[in-house]
Design an enzyme around this catalytic site. Structure first.
Site, PDB file in Angstrom:
ATOM      1  N   CYS A 284       0.847  -1.197   0.000  1.00  0.00           N
ATOM      2  CA  CYS A 284       0.000   0.000   0.000  1.00  0.00           C
ATOM      3  C   CYS A 284       0.878   1.241   0.000  1.00  0.00           C
ATOM      4  O   CYS A 284       1.872   1.297   0.730  1.00  0.00           O
ATOM      5  CB  CYS A 284      -0.882  -0.022   1.247  1.00  0.00           C
ATOM      6  SG  CYS A 284      -2.007   1.377   1.384  1.00  0.00           S
TER       7      CYS A 284
ATOM      8  N   HIS B   3      -9.289  -3.658  -1.735  1.00  0.00           N
ATOM      9  CA  HIS B   3      -8.291  -2.910  -0.968  1.00  0.00           C
ATOM     10  C   HIS B   3      -8.639  -1.414  -0.955  1.00  0.00           C
ATOM     11  O   HIS B   3      -8.647  -0.775   0.100  1.00  0.00           O
ATOM     12  CB  HIS B   3      -6.910  -3.149  -1.594  1.00  0.00           C
ATOM     13  CG  HIS B   3      -5.798  -2.394  -0.949  1.00  0.00           C
ATOM     14  ND1 HIS B   3      -4.835  -3.011  -0.185  1.00  0.00           N
ATOM     15  CD2 HIS B   3      -5.468  -1.073  -0.971  1.00  0.00           C
ATOM     16  CE1 HIS B   3      -3.975  -2.092   0.241  1.00  0.00           C
ATOM     17  NE2 HIS B   3      -4.336  -0.908  -0.234  1.00  0.00           N
ATOM     18  N   GLU B   4      -8.936  -0.860  -2.129  1.00  0.00           N
ATOM     19  CA  GLU B   4      -9.233   0.575  -2.218  1.00  0.00           C
ATOM     20  C   GLU B   4     -10.554   0.924  -1.538  1.00  0.00           C
ATOM     21  O   GLU B   4     -10.661   1.975  -0.897  1.00  0.00           O
ATOM     22  CB  GLU B   4      -9.229   1.044  -3.671  1.00  0.00           C
ATOM     23  CG  GLU B   4      -7.912   0.857  -4.405  1.00  0.00           C
ATOM     24  CD  GLU B   4      -6.690   1.410  -3.684  1.00  0.00           C
ATOM     25  OE1 GLU B   4      -6.815   2.394  -2.914  1.00  0.00           O
ATOM     26  OE2 GLU B   4      -5.596   0.855  -3.870  1.00  0.00           O
TER      27      GLU B   4
ATOM     28  N   HIS C 196     -10.101   1.446   2.077  1.00  0.00           N
ATOM     29  CA  HIS C 196      -9.633   2.801   2.401  1.00  0.00           C
ATOM     30  C   HIS C 196     -10.805   3.759   2.573  1.00  0.00           C
ATOM     31  O   HIS C 196     -10.804   4.592   3.483  1.00  0.00           O
ATOM     32  CB  HIS C 196      -8.719   3.346   1.297  1.00  0.00           C
ATOM     33  CG  HIS C 196      -7.309   2.883   1.381  1.00  0.00           C
ATOM     34  ND1 HIS C 196      -6.482   3.183   2.441  1.00  0.00           N
ATOM     35  CD2 HIS C 196      -6.565   2.152   0.518  1.00  0.00           C
ATOM     36  CE1 HIS C 196      -5.288   2.654   2.228  1.00  0.00           C
ATOM     37  NE2 HIS C 196      -5.316   2.017   1.066  1.00  0.00           N
TER      38      HIS C 196
END
EC number: 3.5.1.88
Length: 169
Positions: free
Chosen positions: A91, A133-134, A137
């Protein structure tokens, strides 16, 4: 276009839950362009707006080898998950750290493009993992949250040490 500063763990701003984009305006399109430039400059394959201290539901991704197939996801939503997968993830906000994270093998995603048009797509392999993953966030979650407290603290201490060293320069 501008390269934006990427926040790094353990910065508390990374824990902010992003708000939906109400309307895709020229300002939002500029944010998208700046995020793409930042992602390419940092040699990442994905970037969420929260990583650059913009707390709106915007993600950019480009997993192509040629780095010329950007995807823009505004107000993205995973509407279906299938199977199990996982790779060693890294990341931009946790530089130098990698860890195996369990993810869905395939996802169906709904989002708006940079012009505000809704679209839907199926993703698998690296794209599915990158999307998940994004989107983490955007929810204020980092891949280190999947690790044991011991591993997470080791990474935090290492990054704080690097930050202190860089501040002395």
């Amino acid at each position: 276009m501008s390269v934006l500063q990427v926040l790094t763990f353990p910065d508390d701003r990374l824990r902010t839950v992003a708000k939906p984009v109400e309307q895709v305006t020229p300002e939002i399109q500029q944010i998208v362009d700046d995020m793409l430039e930042t992602m390419y400059a940092e040699e990442g394959i994905g970037l969420a707006a929260t990583q650059v201290d913009i707390h709106q539901r915007i993600v950019v991704i480009d997993i192509s080898e040629t780095r010329d197939q950007p995807m823009v996801l505004i107000n993205p939503e995973i509407i279906e998950k299938r199977g199990e997968d996982g790779i060693e993830e890294g990341c931009l906000s946790v530089p130098g750290a990698r860890a195996l994270v369990p993810r869905a093998a395939e996802v169906t995603v709904k989002a708006l493009d940079r012009n505000g048009q809704e679209y839907q797509f199926d993703a698998d392999d690296l794209l599915a993992i990158c999307v998940q993953h994004e989107l983490d966030h955007l929810a204020g979650k980092l891949f280190v949250d999947y690790l044991s407290p011991l591993k997470r603290n080791r990474i935090k201490e290492k990054l704080e040490k690097i930050k202190r060293f860089n501040e002395k320069k």
